[in-house]
Design an enzyme around this catalytic site. Structure first.
Site, PDB file in Angstrom:
ATOM      1  N   GLU A  17      85.689  13.079  31.485  1.00  0.00           N
ATOM      2  CA  GLU A  17      85.756  13.724  30.164  1.00  0.00           C
ATOM      3  C   GLU A  17      86.987  13.280  29.368  1.00  0.00           C
ATOM      4  OE1 GLU A  17      85.228  15.149  33.035  1.00  0.00           O
ATOM      5  OE2 GLU A  17      83.434  16.397  32.915  1.00  0.00           O
ATOM      6  N   LEU A  18      88.109  13.115  30.071  1.00  0.00           N
ATOM      7  CA  LEU A  18      89.332  12.750  29.347  1.00  0.00           C
ATOM      8  C   LEU A  18      89.211  11.343  28.758  1.00  0.00           C
ATOM      9  CD1 LEU A  18      92.181  13.529  28.492  1.00  0.00           C
ATOM     10  CD2 LEU A  18      93.028  12.626  30.661  1.00  0.00           C
ATOM     11  N   LYS A 116     102.455  -1.634  38.077  1.00  0.00           N
ATOM     12  CA  LYS A 116     101.837  -0.810  39.116  1.00  0.00           C
ATOM     13  C   LYS A 116     102.770   0.242  39.689  1.00  0.00           C
ATOM     14  CE  LYS A 116      98.025  -3.515  40.135  1.00  0.00           C
ATOM     15  NZ  LYS A 116      97.466  -4.768  40.484  1.00  0.00           N
ATOM     16  N   CYS A 521      89.247   3.555  34.071  1.00  0.00           N
ATOM     17  CA  CYS A 521      89.039   4.042  35.429  1.00  0.00           C
ATOM     18  C   CYS A 521      88.364   2.958  36.254  1.00  0.00           C
ATOM     19  CB  CYS A 521      88.127   5.258  35.428  1.00  0.00           C
ATOM     20  SG  CYS A 521      88.825   6.633  34.545  1.00  0.00           S
ATOM     21  N   GLU A 610     100.236  -6.478  44.681  1.00  0.00           N
ATOM     22  CA  GLU A 610     100.180  -5.036  44.877  1.00  0.00           C
ATOM     23  C   GLU A 610     100.007  -4.648  46.353  1.00  0.00           C
ATOM     24  OE1 GLU A 610      96.874  -3.433  42.599  1.00  0.00           O
ATOM     25  OE2 GLU A 610      96.136  -2.550  44.439  1.00  0.00           O
ATOM     26  N   CYS A 648      97.473 -10.738  37.793  1.00  0.00           N
ATOM     27  CA  CYS A 648      98.102 -10.067  36.659  1.00  0.00           C
ATOM     28  C   CYS A 648      98.955  -8.908  37.148  1.00  0.00           C
ATOM     29  CB  CYS A 648      97.064  -9.624  35.646  1.00  0.00           C
ATOM     30  SG  CYS A 648      95.559  -8.965  36.329  1.00  0.00           S
ATOM     31  N   GLU A 670      99.565 -13.328  34.125  1.00  0.00           N
ATOM     32  CA  GLU A 670      99.867 -12.538  32.936  1.00  0.00           C
ATOM     33  C   GLU A 670     101.351 -12.708  32.622  1.00  0.00           C
ATOM     34  OE1 GLU A 670      99.797  -8.352  33.627  1.00  0.00           O
ATOM     35  OE2 GLU A 670     100.407  -7.917  31.591  1.00  0.00           O
ATOM     36  N   HIS A 699      95.866  -6.392  26.500  1.00  0.00           N
ATOM     37  CA  HIS A 699      95.768  -4.922  26.580  1.00  0.00           C
ATOM     38  C   HIS A 699      95.879  -4.270  25.225  1.00  0.00           C
ATOM     39  CE1 HIS A 699      97.013  -5.981  30.731  1.00  0.00           C
ATOM     40  NE2 HIS A 699      95.932  -5.262  30.934  1.00  0.00           N
TER      41      HIS A 699
HETATM   42  N1  GLN Z   1      87.883 -12.474  36.080  1.00  0.00           N
HETATM   43  C1  GLN Z   1      88.279 -11.135  35.808  1.00  0.00           C
HETATM   44  C2  GLN Z   1      88.060 -10.815  34.347  1.00  0.00           C
HETATM   45  O1  GLN Z   1      88.252 -11.651  33.538  1.00  0.00           O
HETATM   46  C3  GLN Z   1      89.731 -10.916  36.163  1.00  0.00           C
HETATM   47  C4  GLN Z   1      90.174  -9.513  35.907  1.00  0.00           C
HETATM   48  C5  GLN Z   1      91.547  -9.162  36.434  1.00  0.00           C
HETATM   49  O2  GLN Z   1      92.380  -9.989  36.670  1.00  0.00           O
HETATM   50  N2  GLN Z   1      91.836  -7.921  36.603  1.00  0.00           N
HETATM   51  O3  GLN Z   1      87.705  -9.714  33.974  1.00  0.00           O
HETATM   52 ZN    ZN Z   2      94.050 -10.222  35.204  1.00  0.00          ZN
END
Ligand code: GLN
Ligand code: ZN
Length: 759
Positions: A17-18, A116, A521, A610, A648, A670, A699
Site C-alpha cells: 500500500e505504501l 546498502k 520492493c 553486498e 552497482c 555504477e 535513479h
Molecule cells: N541487467 C539488469 C537490468 O538492467 C541489471 C540490474 C541491476 O544491476 N540491478 O535491469
Molecule cells: Zn545495476
C-alpha cells in the site's frame, strides 16, 4: 513476565500500500493528505497486528516514507545546501527531493547517494555532512508517531539510530574532515530528542548501534562511552540494539555503556551469548534475537526453548525475546500465500508469523511448554518434514558440484588474447555504447504479465506482446545509434525471480515483498532445495532479438552470487555450495547462448560486494567461493565470446583483487552518482580489462546533458585508457519512463560521438 518485543516492522504493507500511495503522490495523482492517511493506516494496522500476536511494546518511528536513515537526517536538520531548505521544520517534499531528486513541489536537484544497509539488500540514503554542519531538531515525525500510538492505546517504543552509527553511515562533503568532530553537537540533538520522548511518557527507547558488530576503528569505539554518558539523565530507559553479527572486540563497550539493556543477534552469532552473559552487568536487560529477521524459515520452537529455558532460569525477568533484527528484511504475512506449495509453506514464517513466534516463546518460558503444546507440536512437525523432504536433496546435483575440476573456473586464454579475438569478431568503435539490460517496463507489459499469470491471457498472446516489445526496444536502440544492443528484458519481472522460476529448487511467494529502496520492493525467491536447470532459460528471447539486427545482441543473465544473495536461501546447506549449484546451471545457459550464436553475454553480479561478510576475517573465504562461482558460470566459452559483468551500489576499494580475478572481459559499474569517484579504485589497481563506468544516474528521472556526460567520460580517461572504456548508464532502465530514456540515451550516444571526433 518475559518481554516479547520487536525491533521494527516492515512498513510497505502486505499489499504494498505504501508503494502505491507514494508513487501516486509523486505522480501528482493524489495529495499529500492522501499519502499521510495511507501511512497512518499502515502504522495502526501493524501495531495492531503486533499487539494481537502478543507483543507488549510496539516499535514506533521505524515507519518511513522512504528510508529511516533519511528520516534521521531530516530530524537532525542535515539537508545539503543544494536543496535550498530554510524552514524551521523540514517538509516532506524536501525529504523526497533528497531521496530521488524531485518531488511534487520544490526545485529538482541531484539526489543524495544511496548505498546498502550493512550486508542487506536494503538501501539507505547517505547523509551528507558539511565541515561546518549544524544539527538541530528539524522534524517532529517521531514525536507525532509516538503520540499517535499512544492515542490508539499502544505502548510505544521509539526506535532511533544511535549517534555513532548515524555518523558512521554519513559521508563528508566539501573537504575531507573527521566526522567524529561532529559527534558532540549531534549528541546534543539526541539529548533534546530523549528529553521530549521522556515528556511524552515513553518508557523505553530502542537505540540501534549495529556498527558495534563491524571491525570498528578504536577511535570510533572509544567515543561510545563519552557520548552515551552524555545521554544519561533526563530520558527514558535505553535498549542498545546490535544486530547482523557478533560483538567481538566491541563486547566490553557494548556491555558497559550507561544504558538499561542490550540486544544481541543470536541467529547470526549464537556463540556470543556466553561472552555477553559473562560481561553484562546484573541490572541490565538482555534482549536475545532468536527469531531470524533476515530469512523466512520458521523457527524450530522446541529447539529454541531448549536454549532459552536455562537462560530464563539465569536471568529471570531481565530476559527479553525478539527477532534478531528489524523485520524490515522479511515479507509481511504468510497468510496471503494460499497458492504456495503446502509443504514448503509449512516451513516458512514472515513478519506476522515471526512476532507470533516471539510471543509463543515467551509464553512457554513463563507458563511452561504445556501452555503452548499445540503450537509446539505443529512446529515440530514442520521441522521434521523439512529435514526429510525428498524435494530438497538431489544426488546428481551434489555429485556434479563435488566432481568439478579447477579447469571449469578458467577461460581458455588470458584477457589480452581474448580481447584480440573479440575485436576481430566485433569491430566496435572507440567508446562503444551499450546499456545495462532492461528497458522501461510499460503499463501494457505489466498488465499482460499479470493477465498471463492469472490465466486471462494465453501463452501465445503473451509471447506476441513480448516479441513486439523486444522488436520495439531493438528498433529504438538502432535508431538512437547504440553499438551493443540488449533485448530489453521485457519478459522479466525481476532479474532473480525470472531465473529462479525456471530452475529446480526455487519456490515463489505471491506477496512476499521486501523493500529494497524507497517505493521499490523485491520479491526474493526461496531457495529450498538443490538447484538444477531443466532447460534453456533465455536462449529463445535473445536469439529472437539478435535476428532483428545486424548489431551484436548482448545476452543477459543474473550471476550465481546475486541469485543467492537476493534470494531467501536455505539455511541447511552452506552458501558456497548453493552458489556453485547455481553457477553450474548458469554455465550451461552461457554455453547454450554461445551455441546459438550470441557472442556477448553479460552475467550481472550487482550483489557481489553486498555478500561480503561484515568482518574482515571472513572476507577471504567469501571472495574465494564467490569469485569461483562467477568464473565457473562464465568459464565454458571460447575466447571470441565476450563476457560482461555488471555491478552497482558498490565500493570497490576493498575487493579489487577479487574483481580482477573475476576476469570478465568488460565490467560495467555504477559511477555517475558518486561523480566517477568509484572509478579511482580501478585506476589505482591498474585494472587490466575493459570498463564501462556509468555516465549517468538512472535513479533520477532527470535527463543528463550531453556536455555533462562528456565531462564524466573525460574524467574517466584520466584514470582508464580510452581504448578500454565503454559508455553506458549506471544501471538498467526498467524503472524509468520512455521519454527520459530516449532523451538520456540520445545524449549519451551524442557524447560518445563528440568524444570519438575529438580523439
Ligand atoms: N541487467 C539488469 C537490468 O538492467 C541489471 C540490474 C541491476 O544491476 N540491478 O535491469
Ligand atoms: Zn545495476
Amino acid at each position: 513476565m518475559t518481554i516479547a518485543h520487536n525491533l521494527g516492522f516492515p512498513r510497505i504493507g502486505v499489499g504494498r500500500e505504501l508503494k502505491w500511495a507514494l508513487e501516486s503522490y509523486w505522480a501528482g495523482k493524489t495529495t499529500q493528505a492522501d499519502l499521510l492517511t495511507t501511512a497512518a493506516n499502515l502504522r495502526a494496522q501493524h501495531w495492531q497486528l503486533q499487539r494481537a500476536a502478543g507483543l507488549e511494546q510496539v516499535p514506533v518511528g521505524e515507519f518511513s516514507f522512504y528510508d529511516q536513515v533519511l528520516d534521521h537526517s531530516l530530524m537532525f536538520g542535515v539537508v545539503p545546501p543544494r536543496f535550498g531548505e530554510s524552514s524551521e521544520r523540514i517538509g516532506l517534499d524536501t525529504y523526497f527531493r533528497m531521496a530521488r531528486g524531485r518531488a511534487p513541489s520544490g526545485e529538482p536537484a541531484a539526489a543524495c547517494e544511496m548505498t546498502k544497509w550493512f550486508d542487506t539488500n536494503y538501501h539507505y540514503i547517505v547523509p551528507e555532512l558539511q565541515p561546518d554542519q549544524r544539527f538541530r531538531l528539524a522534524s517532529d515525525k517521531l514525536f507525532a508517531e509516538v503520540a499517535e500510538a499512544q492515542a490508539q492505546g499502544f505502548s510505544p517504543r521509539p526506535v532511533l539510530i544511535g549517534p555513532l552509527t548515524y555518523l558512521w553511515l554519513a559521508k563528508t562533503k566539501g573537504g575531507d574532515f573527521d566526522r567524529l568532530k561532529l559527534l558532540d553537537p549531534l549528541v546534543g540533538v539526541y539529548q533534546e530528542i530523549l528529553a521530549r520522548l521522556n515528556e511524552q511518557g515513553v518508557d523505553w527507547v530502542q537505540i540501534d548501534e549495529p556498527i558495534l558488530v563491524l571491525d570498528l576503528p578504536t577511535e570510533w569505539l572509544r567515543m561510545f562511552e563519552g557520548s552515551y554518558g552524555r545521554l544519561a539523565g533526563n530520558r527514558p530507559r535505553l535498549l542498545l540494539t546490535t544486530y547482523f553479527g557478533a560483538l567481538e572486540g566491541s563486547l566490553h563497550v557494548a556491555c558497559h555503556l550507561p544504558v538499561d539493556g542490550l540486544h544481541v543477534d543470536l541467529v547470526r552469532a549464537p556463540g556470543q551469548l556466553e561472552p555477553v552473559l559473562a560481561k553484562l552487568p546484573g541490572h541490565k536487560v538482555l534482549s536475545v534475537g532468536v527469531v531470524d529477521g533476515r530469512n523466512i524459515w520458521r523457527t524450530d520452537l522446541t529447539q529454541e526453548l531448549d536454549r532459552l529455558e536455562p537462560l530464563r532460569e539465569r536471568l529471570g525477568e531481565r530476559l527479553w525475546v525478539a527477532p534478531s533484527c528489524s523485520l524490515l528484511h522479511v515479507p509481511v504475512d504468510l497468510a496471503r500465500e494460499e497458492r504456495l506449495d503446502r509443504g514448503i509453506r509449512s516451513w516458512l514464517a514472515f513478519a506476522a508469523q515471526k512476532v507470533a513466534e516471539v510471543a509463543v516463546l515467551c509464553r512457554a518460558l513463563d507458563q511452561g511448554r504445556d501452555a503452548v503444546a499445540e503450537v509446539l507440536a505443529d512446529s515440530d512437525r514442520a521441522a521434521q518434514s523439512r529435514r526429510t523432504s525428498p524435494d530438497i536433496n538431489r544426488a546428481e546435483v551434489r555429485k556434479r558440484v563435488s566432481e568439478l575440476g579447477a579447469d571449469a573456473a578458467r577461460r581458455r586464454s588470458s584477457y589480452s588474447e581474448r580481447a584480440k579475438a573479440q575485436r576481430e569478431r566485433y569491430p566496435l568503435p572507440l567508446y562503444p555504447t551499450t546499456t545495462i539490460g532492461s528497458f522501461p517496463q510499460t503499463a501494457e507489459l505489466r498488465v499482460a504479465r499479470r493477465d498471463f499469470k492469472n490465466g486471462r491471457l494465453d501463452a501465445a498472446s503473451y509471447e506476441t506482446v513480448l516479441r513486439e516489445r523486444i522488436a520495439h526496444d531493438v528498433q529504438v536502440q538502432e535508431r538512437w545509434g547504440l553499438d551493443v544492443l540488449v533485448h530489453g528484458e521485457a519478459e522479466r519481472n525481476d532479474m532473480v525471480e525470472y531465473f529462479g522460476e525456471q530452475l529446480d529448487g526455487f519456490a515463489f511467494s505471491r506477496n512476499g515483498w521486501v523493500q529494497s529502496y524507497g517505493s521499490r520492493c523485491v520479491k526474493p525467491p526461496i531457495i529450498y532445495g538443490d538447484v538444477a536447470r531443466p532447460g534453456p532459460m533465455t536462449v529463445a528471447w535473445t536469439t529472437y532479438a539478435q535476428s532483428l539486427t545486424e548489431r551484436p545482441m548482448k545476452g543477459m543473465l543474473t550471476g550465481p552470487v546475486t541469485m543467492l544473495q537476493w534470494s531467501f536461501a536455505r539455511d541447511d546447506l552452506d552458501r558456497d555450495e548453493i552458489a556453485m549449484q547455481i553457477a553450474l546451471a548458469l554455465r550451461d545457459e552461457v554455453i547454450d547462448l554461445e551455441k546459438a550464436g550470441i557472442g556477448i553475454i553479460q552475467i550481472d553480479e550487482p550483489a557481489f560486494r553486498e555478500g561480503l561478510p561484515l568482518r574482515r576475517a571472513a572476507w577471504r573465504d567469501y571472495l574465494d567461493w564467490a569469485t569461483r562461482a562467477f568464473r565457473v558460470s562464465a568459464g565454458g566459452v571460447a575466447d571470441s565470446t565476450q563476457i560482461h559483468t555488471h555491478m552497482c551500489y558498490s565500493e570497490f576499494n576493498d575487493i579489487m583483487t577479487a574483481i580482477a580475478e573475476l576476469d570478465a572481459d568488460v565490467i560495467t559499474i555504477e559511477t555517475a552518482r558518486s561523480d566517477m569517484e568509484l572509478l579511482e579504485a580501478f585506476s589505482d589497481f591498474d585494472y587490466p580489462n575493459e570498463i564501462g563506468p556509468g555516465v549517468y544516474d538512472i535513479h533520477s528521472p532527470n535527463v543528463p546533458a550531453t556536455e555533462e556526460i562528456v565531462g564524466r567520460v573525460v574524467k574517466a580517461t584520466r584514470s582508464i585508457p580510452a581504448e578500454r572504456l565503454w559508455i553506458n548508464p549506471d544501471c538498467g532502465l526498467k524503472t524509468r519512463g520512455w521519454k527520459e530514456v530516449e532523451a538520456s540515451l540520445r545524449n549519451m550516444v551524442g557524447a560518445a560521438r563528440l568524444l570519438r571526433d575529438a580523439s
